[in-house]
Structures are given as structure tokens and as C-alpha cells.
Design a protein around this motif. Structure first.
Motif, PDB file in Angstrom:
ATOM      1  N   CYS A 144       7.045  10.277   1.657  1.00 35.17           N
ATOM      2  CA  CYS A 144       7.460   9.041   0.994  1.00 35.17           C
ATOM      3  C   CYS A 144       8.983   8.871   0.915  1.00 35.17           C
ATOM      4  CB  CYS A 144       6.885   8.994  -0.416  1.00 35.17           C
ATOM      5  SG  CYS A 144       5.105   8.896  -0.443  1.00 35.17           S
ATOM      6  N   ARG A 145       9.771   9.658   1.583  1.00 28.63           N
ATOM      7  CA  ARG A 145      11.225   9.520   1.494  1.00 28.63           C
ATOM      8  C   ARG A 145      11.725   8.243   2.073  1.00 28.63           C
ATOM      9  NH1 ARG A 145      13.568  14.596   4.035  1.00 28.63           N
ATOM     10  NH2 ARG A 145      11.540  14.849   4.916  1.00 28.63           N
TER      11      ARG A 145
ATOM     12  N   CYS B 291       2.710   5.892  -2.751  1.00 24.95           N
ATOM     13  CA  CYS B 291       3.759   6.870  -3.052  1.00 24.95           C
ATOM     14  C   CYS B 291       4.036   6.939  -4.550  1.00 24.95           C
ATOM     15  CB  CYS B 291       5.032   6.521  -2.289  1.00 24.95           C
ATOM     16  SG  CYS B 291       4.916   6.856  -0.528  1.00 24.95           S
ATOM     17  N   ALA B 292       3.963   5.808  -5.244  1.00 24.67           N
ATOM     18  CA  ALA B 292       4.232   5.805  -6.681  1.00 24.67           C
ATOM     19  C   ALA B 292       3.116   6.499  -7.460  1.00 24.67           C
ATOM     20  CB  ALA B 292       4.408   4.372  -7.172  1.00 24.67           C
ATOM     21  N   LYS B 293       1.870   6.240  -7.082  1.00 26.26           N
ATOM     22  CA  LYS B 293       0.739   6.813  -7.826  1.00 26.26           C
ATOM     23  C   LYS B 293       0.515   8.284  -7.486  1.00 26.26           C
ATOM     24  CE  LYS B 293      -1.325   3.187  -9.856  1.00 26.26           C
ATOM     25  NZ  LYS B 293      -1.902   3.102 -11.137  1.00 26.26           N
TER      26      LYS B 293
ATOM     27  N   TRP C   9       0.838  -1.200   0.000  1.00 23.25           N
ATOM     28  CA  TRP C   9       0.000   0.000   0.000  1.00 23.25           C
ATOM     29  C   TRP C   9       0.871   1.249   0.000  1.00 23.25           C
ATOM     30  CZ3 TRP C   9      -0.178   4.016   3.404  1.00 23.25           C
ATOM     31  CH2 TRP C   9      -1.163   4.961   3.146  1.00 23.25           C
ATOM     32  N   ALA C  10       1.914   1.262   0.835  1.00 22.61           N
ATOM     33  CA  ALA C  10       2.790   2.434   0.894  1.00 22.61           C
ATOM     34  C   ALA C  10       3.512   2.635  -0.431  1.00 22.61           C
ATOM     35  CB  ALA C  10       3.791   2.286   2.036  1.00 22.61           C
TER      36      ALA C  10
ATOM     37  N   GLY D   5       2.574  10.242  -5.485  1.00 24.31           N
ATOM     38  CA  GLY D   5       3.791  11.026  -5.328  1.00 24.31           C
ATOM     39  C   GLY D   5       3.929  11.629  -3.950  1.00 24.31           C
ATOM     40  N   GLU D   6       2.970  11.362  -3.101  1.00 23.82           N
ATOM     41  CA  GLU D   6       3.010  11.849  -1.720  1.00 23.82           C
ATOM     42  C   GLU D   6       2.263  10.863  -0.831  1.00 23.82           C
ATOM     43  OE1 GLU D   6      -0.880  14.736  -1.629  1.00 23.82           O
ATOM     44  OE2 GLU D   6       1.045  15.611  -2.168  1.00 23.82           O
ATOM     45  N   TRP D   7       2.432  11.038   0.446  1.00 23.60           N
ATOM     46  CA  TRP D   7       1.776  10.175   1.422  1.00 23.60           C
ATOM     47  C   TRP D   7       0.289  10.492   1.455  1.00 23.60           C
ATOM     48  CZ3 TRP D   7       4.170   6.181   3.419  1.00 23.60           C
ATOM     49  CH2 TRP D   7       3.651   5.548   4.537  1.00 23.60           C
ATOM     50  N   ALA D   8      -0.544   9.487   1.476  1.00 24.93           N
ATOM     51  CA  ALA D   8      -1.994   9.714   1.507  1.00 24.93           C
ATOM     52  C   ALA D   8      -2.393  10.362   2.829  1.00 24.93           C
ATOM     53  CB  ALA D   8      -2.725   8.395   1.336  1.00 24.93           C
ATOM     54  N   ARG D   9      -3.286  11.332   2.751  1.00 26.78           N
ATOM     55  CA  ARG D   9      -3.689  12.041   3.974  1.00 26.78           C
ATOM     56  C   ARG D   9      -4.538  11.155   4.888  1.00 26.78           C
ATOM     57  NH1 ARG D   9      -3.393  18.025   3.481  1.00 26.78           N
ATOM     58  NH2 ARG D   9      -2.216  18.304   1.580  1.00 26.78           N
TER      59      ARG D   9
END
Length: 125
Positions: free
Chosen positions: A124-125, A40-42, A35-36, A44-48
Motif C-alpha cells: 500500500c505504499r 489499505c485503510a481497513k 477499493w485500493a 493495512g496491507e494489500w489484499a491477497r
């Protein structure tokens, strides 16, 4: 609830039921990392608010709790007093049930600790 507990007591705990909680933990662990990675791939950031992750975590915890309740009911099967070293069917059932109960507790903690980084991390780092 009482009816459901009586039904749980009639179920037979086997080696297959012993592996349900750790398998659920392992599947949740794999699901968390997938999921992570996909999130992050789709995005480009962490889901809120990770709805899919929350549903998966609640489902995993529910499976573990149900298996723990069934194991608790099975471990209360009347029989000989401790030590259970005669190798009877009742002793074997109580041993498997108690082992399943302990694995359910460990797996519950494992799922919670796997889910915590989602709440703590924010990128996502």
C-alpha cells in the motif's frame, strides 16, 4: 446466441448508448481507486485475493463486451455503400454503432490497464 444477436440488431443505437463503454470504464476506474484506498485503510496491507475487485472488473468488462456486440450488430445494418455522407437514418445508425464499437474496444483496454496494477502491486505504499 443467434436469437440474442437478432434481438441486439433490433435495438437502436443512440448517443446514450455511445457513452456506455467510456462511462463503465470511468466507473471502474473510480471503483479501483476507492477499493485500493479502503482496502489499505481497513486491512493495512494489500489484499491477497481481491474478490470484490475481480467481480467489479469482470462486470465492467461484461458490460463493455455486450455494448460492443450490440454495436457490431447495429453497424452491419444493410444500407448504402460507403461513403456515408447523406445523413440518412441508416447512415447515422451505422456511424453511431461504429463509434460505439470503437469506444468499446478502447474502454476494454482501459479497464484491463486499470486492473493490471492490482495484479502487479503488492503493498500500500
Amino acid at each position: 446466441m443467434r436469437r440474442w444477436l437478432k434481438r441486439a440488431q433490433r435495438l437502436r443505437v443512440t448517443l446514450w448508448t455511445l457513452i456506455v463503454p467510456p462511462t463503465t470504464w470511468a466507473v471502474h476506474f473510480l471503483f479501483s481507486y476507492l477499493w485500493a484506498a479502503v482496502s489499505c485503510a481497513k486491512l493495512g496491507e494489500w489484499a491477497r485475493f481481491p474478490t470484490a475487485f475481480a467481480i467489479g472488473t469482470v462486470a465492467a468488462l461484461a458490460v463493455i463486451v455486450v455494448s460492443g456486440i450490440i454495436a457490431l450488430q447495429q453497424s452491419r445494418t444493410p444500407g448504402d455503400v460507403a461513403p456515408h455522407d447523406e445523413g440518412t437514418d441508416v447512415d447515422r445508425l451505422r456511424f453511431l454503432a461504429y463509434s460505439t464499437l470503437l469506444l468499446a474496444g478502447l474502454s476494454f483496454i482501459g479497464v484491463v490497464f486499470t486492473a493490471l496494477p492490482v495484479l502487479v502491486l503488492s503493498d500500500c505504499r
